[in-house]
Scaffold this active site. Structure first.
Site, PDB file in Angstrom:
ATOM      1  N   ARG A 177       0.832  -1.211   0.000  1.00 12.17           N
ATOM      2  CA  ARG A 177       0.000   0.000   0.000  1.00 12.17           C
ATOM      3  C   ARG A 177       0.864   1.258   0.000  1.00 12.17           C
ATOM      4  NH1 ARG A 177      -3.485  -0.578   5.048  1.00 12.17           N
ATOM      5  NH2 ARG A 177      -1.551  -1.574   5.682  1.00 12.17           N
ATOM      6  N   ASN A 186      -6.112  -2.729   1.790  1.00 10.57           N
ATOM      7  CA  ASN A 186      -6.048  -4.182   1.843  1.00 10.57           C
ATOM      8  C   ASN A 186      -7.459  -4.737   1.863  1.00 10.57           C
ATOM      9  OD1 ASN A 186      -3.261  -4.379   1.936  1.00 10.57           O
ATOM     10  ND2 ASN A 186      -3.159  -4.506   4.159  1.00 10.57           N
TER      11      ASN A 186
END
Length: 97
Positions: free
Chosen positions: A24, A42
């Site tokens: 990320r 996520n």
């Protein structure tokens, strides 16, 4: 944002070993470098999902970087789907929970 004739927005899902490896934050860094707006998060199934909006060239460059991923990741697939463009004036790319 990089200059291009086309503004695009994409929904992207990246699968493989993409959680717990800084994926990320890698995505945020790459998106901001390219001038792309949107978000990343996520998913419960182990994938990483994002929406990215910017010039077609910048978003394509981001997708290419996602296919490589950060050092410890192992990307198996990147699914990309078109989305309607939305007004995200002055919103930086960020992480969602």
């Amino acid at each position: 944002m990089r200059q291009s004739a086309n503004l695009v927005r994409k929904h992207i899902v990246v699968t493989g070993l993409v959680q717990g490896v800084g994926f990320r934050y890698f995505t945020v860094t790459q998106a901001r470098r390219l001038g792309v707006q949107g978000w990343v998060r996520n998913c419960r199934d182990g994938s990483v999902e994002l929406e990215a909006q910017g010039s077609s060239d910048a978003v394509q460059a981001l997708v290419e970087q996602l296919a490589i991923g950060p050092r410890w990741s192992e990307v198996s697939h990147v699914a990309v789907h078109d989305m309607p463009i939305i007004d995200e004036t002055a919103r930086a790319f960020g992480v969602r929970q």
